[in-house]
Design a protein around this motif. Structure first.
Motif, PDB file in Angstrom:
ATOM      1  N   PRO A 117      35.073 -17.068  94.929  1.00 57.59           N
ATOM      2  CA  PRO A 117      36.480 -17.488  94.967  1.00 57.59           C
ATOM      3  C   PRO A 117      37.290 -16.552  95.867  1.00 57.59           C
ATOM      4  N   ASP A 118      38.407 -17.043  96.350  1.00 55.56           N
ATOM      5  CA  ASP A 118      39.265 -16.200  97.190  1.00 55.56           C
ATOM      6  C   ASP A 118      39.869 -15.060  96.393  1.00 55.56           C
ATOM      7  N   VAL A 119      40.233 -15.313  95.137  1.00 57.96           N
ATOM      8  CA  VAL A 119      40.791 -14.280  94.250  1.00 57.96           C
ATOM      9  C   VAL A 119      40.280 -14.572  92.839  1.00 57.96           C
ATOM     10  N   ILE A 120      39.964 -13.504  92.096  1.00 59.99           N
ATOM     11  CA  ILE A 120      39.614 -13.664  90.687  1.00 59.99           C
ATOM     12  C   ILE A 120      40.369 -12.646  89.842  1.00 59.99           C
ATOM     13  N   VAL A 121      40.648 -13.048  88.603  1.00 61.93           N
ATOM     14  CA  VAL A 121      41.151 -12.138  87.573  1.00 61.93           C
ATOM     15  C   VAL A 121      40.039 -12.070  86.537  1.00 61.93           C
ATOM     16  N   PHE A 122      39.674 -10.853  86.147  1.00 63.17           N
ATOM     17  CA  PHE A 122      38.535 -10.675  85.252  1.00 63.17           C
ATOM     18  C   PHE A 122      38.802  -9.597  84.213  1.00 63.17           C
ATOM     19  N   ARG A 123      38.024  -9.646  83.127  1.00 67.25           N
ATOM     20  CA  ARG A 123      38.084  -8.590  82.112  1.00 67.25           C
ATOM     21  C   ARG A 123      37.414  -7.358  82.706  1.00 67.25           C
ATOM     22  N   ASP A 124      38.175  -6.286  82.849  1.00 70.71           N
ATOM     23  CA  ASP A 124      37.688  -5.087  83.534  1.00 70.71           C
ATOM     24  C   ASP A 124      37.207  -4.066  82.511  1.00 70.71           C
ATOM     25  N   ASP A 125      35.980  -4.255  82.017  1.00 69.39           N
ATOM     26  CA  ASP A 125      35.454  -3.291  81.041  1.00 69.39           C
ATOM     27  C   ASP A 125      34.501  -2.319  81.725  1.00 69.39           C
ATOM     28  N   VAL A 126      34.033  -1.347  80.964  1.00 66.24           N
ATOM     29  CA  VAL A 126      33.222  -0.269  81.541  1.00 66.24           C
ATOM     30  C   VAL A 126      31.880  -0.753  82.072  1.00 66.24           C
ATOM     31  N   SER A 127      31.408  -1.921  81.663  1.00 64.50           N
ATOM     32  CA  SER A 127      30.125  -2.411  82.152  1.00 64.50           C
ATOM     33  C   SER A 127      30.192  -2.856  83.614  1.00 64.50           C
ATOM     34  N   HIS A 128      31.413  -3.000  84.137  1.00 63.50           N
ATOM     35  CA  HIS A 128      31.564  -3.403  85.532  1.00 63.50           C
ATOM     36  C   HIS A 128      31.667  -2.167  86.416  1.00 63.50           C
ATOM     37  N   GLY A 129      30.529  -1.746  86.948  1.00 61.02           N
ATOM     38  CA  GLY A 129      30.505  -0.560  87.803  1.00 61.02           C
ATOM     39  C   GLY A 129      30.996  -0.864  89.203  1.00 61.02           C
ATOM     40  N   LEU A 130      31.309   0.180  89.933  1.00 65.28           N
ATOM     41  CA  LEU A 130      31.831   0.026  91.289  1.00 65.28           C
ATOM     42  C   LEU A 130      30.753  -0.354  92.302  1.00 65.28           C
ATOM     43  N   GLU A 131      29.482  -0.312  91.907  1.00 68.61           N
ATOM     44  CA  GLU A 131      28.398  -0.682  92.807  1.00 68.61           C
ATOM     45  C   GLU A 131      28.023  -2.159  92.677  1.00 68.61           C
ATOM     46  N   GLN A 132      28.686  -2.880  91.804  1.00 66.59           N
ATOM     47  CA  GLN A 132      28.361  -4.291  91.596  1.00 66.59           C
ATOM     48  C   GLN A 132      28.651  -5.119  92.838  1.00 66.59           C
ATOM     49  N   THR A 133      27.852  -6.166  93.027  1.00 67.97           N
ATOM     50  CA  THR A 133      28.077  -7.114  94.120  1.00 67.97           C
ATOM     51  C   THR A 133      28.524  -8.470  93.594  1.00 67.97           C
ATOM     52  N   ARG A 134      28.609  -8.603  92.258  1.00 70.36           N
ATOM     53  CA  ARG A 134      29.009  -9.856  91.632  1.00 70.36           C
ATOM     54  C   ARG A 134      29.422  -9.593  90.197  1.00 70.36           C
ATOM     55  N   LEU A 135      30.131 -10.549  89.626  1.00 69.69           N
ATOM     56  CA  LEU A 135      30.542 -10.458  88.225  1.00 69.69           C
ATOM     57  C   LEU A 135      29.975 -11.648  87.459  1.00 69.69           C
ATOM     58  N   PRO A 136      29.674 -11.467  86.175  1.00 73.79           N
ATOM     59  CA  PRO A 136      29.250 -12.614  85.376  1.00 73.79           C
ATOM     60  C   PRO A 136      30.433 -13.550  85.147  1.00 73.79           C
ATOM     61  N   ALA A 137      30.171 -14.843  85.158  1.00 76.53           N
ATOM     62  CA  ALA A 137      31.236 -15.836  84.997  1.00 76.53           C
ATOM     63  C   ALA A 137      31.991 -15.644  83.690  1.00 76.53           C
ATOM     64  N   GLU A 138      31.308 -15.172  82.642  1.00 77.13           N
ATOM     65  CA  GLU A 138      31.985 -15.034  81.346  1.00 77.13           C
ATOM     66  C   GLU A 138      33.075 -13.959  81.348  1.00 77.13           C
ATOM     67  N   SER A 139      33.096 -13.080  82.347  1.00 79.13           N
ATOM     68  CA  SER A 139      34.172 -12.086  82.391  1.00 79.13           C
ATOM     69  C   SER A 139      35.351 -12.548  83.258  1.00 79.13           C
ATOM     70  N   VAL A 140      35.218 -13.698  83.923  1.00 80.51           N
ATOM     71  CA  VAL A 140      36.277 -14.199  84.803  1.00 80.51           C
ATOM     72  C   VAL A 140      37.231 -15.092  84.000  1.00 80.51           C
ATOM     73  N   LEU A 141      38.527 -14.783  84.078  1.00 77.24           N
ATOM     74  CA  LEU A 141      39.558 -15.570  83.397  1.00 77.24           C
ATOM     75  C   LEU A 141      40.234 -16.579  84.323  1.00 77.24           C
ATOM     76  N   LEU A 142      40.311 -16.245  85.618  1.00 72.33           N
ATOM     77  CA  LEU A 142      41.009 -17.084  86.585  1.00 72.33           C
ATOM     78  C   LEU A 142      40.273 -17.023  87.912  1.00 72.33           C
ATOM     79  N   ALA A 143      39.968 -18.193  88.462  1.00 68.72           N
ATOM     80  CA  ALA A 143      39.413 -18.299  89.811  1.00 68.72           C
ATOM     81  C   ALA A 143      40.431 -19.031  90.671  1.00 68.72           C
ATOM     82  N   ILE A 144      40.682 -18.486  91.863  1.00 70.33           N
ATOM     83  CA  ILE A 144      41.672 -19.070  92.776  1.00 70.33           C
ATOM     84  C   ILE A 144      40.989 -19.374  94.098  1.00 70.33           C
ATOM     85  N   GLU A 145      41.187 -20.589  94.588  1.00 66.93           N
ATOM     86  CA  GLU A 145      40.685 -20.985  95.898  1.00 66.93           C
ATOM     87  C   GLU A 145      41.860 -21.368  96.779  1.00 66.93           C
ATOM     88  N   VAL A 146      41.909 -20.813  97.986  1.00 65.79           N
ATOM     89  CA  VAL A 146      42.880 -21.221  98.992  1.00 65.79           C
ATOM     90  C   VAL A 146      42.133 -22.175  99.913  1.00 65.79           C
TER      91      VAL A 146
END
Length: 195
Positions: free
Chosen positions: A84-113
């Motif tokens: 998605p162009d922009v996402i809002v997600f639950r930012d918990d400690v399991s999301h490290g800075l080396e990640q290349t993707r997020l699990p869909a269950e942590s995404v609250l909002l997906a935005i497409e332009v």
């Protein structure tokens, strides 16, 4: 033919979400939809300015427990990893800075332009996949005569499909997934100011 520009040949059954991290020489912002690689076309100024503005505004309003990322892939399933162009997600400690993707269950909002080449994906394909993955909110932003129009959807838990909750032209004000107030006229204001 120049071997530096050869196209990747998909394996039987198509590519998987893990392949996006290991395939060499993929263009930036390559997505995986139904096991196929989707290469993004060059973006318009409207697209770029809209993504920048929405990202900045959401980051200034988001609660501390949530994060905002632009152009970041999400795992829907083994054969789908859209960006998605922009996402809002639950930012918990399991999301490290080396990640290349997020699990869909942590995404609250997906935005497409929407871009000219992504109309069908942004209006039809991606919303269905986001809804099936349980992403509660989806926004689609379109360019109407140089002005941003935002179509806002919320997931109906009974049908697992999105229901339109509003169309916003100059100002977007919603209470979910958190209180948000966006001035949509600011996206085009720079182009209409006298020099």
């Amino acid at each position: 033919m120049n071997p530096e520009h050869s196209w990747p040949i998909p394996p039987a059954g198509g590519w998987t979400a893990d392949d996006l991290d290991t395939l060499p020489n993929l263009p930036p912002h390559t997505e995986l939809i139904d096991g196929s690689l989707i290469f993004v076309s060059p973006q318009t100024r409207f697209h770029s300015e809209t993504v920048d503005h929405v990202t900045w505004e959401l980051r200034s309003q988001v609660p501390e427990s949530l994060g905002v990322l632009r152009e970041f892939t999400i795992d829907i399933d083994r054969r789908n990893r859209p960006e998605p162009d922009v996402i809002v997600f639950r930012d918990d400690v399991s999301h490290g800075l080396e990640q290349t993707r997020l699990p869909a269950e942590s995404v609250l909002l997906a935005i497409e332009v929407v871009s000219p080449e992504s109309i069908d994906r942004d209006r039809e394909t991606k919303p269905i996949k986001y809804a099936r993955a349980g992403i509660l909110h989806y926004w689609r932003v379109e360019n109407k005569d140089g002005r941003a129009v935002v179509y806002v959807y919320e997931l109906d838990p009974a049908t697992k499909a999105y229901v339109a909750t509003g169309i916003f032209h100059d100002r977007l004000k919603v209470s979910a997934p958190f209180p948000i107030d966006l001035d949509l006229t600011a996206i085009t204001a720079k182009r209409t100011r006298p020099e």
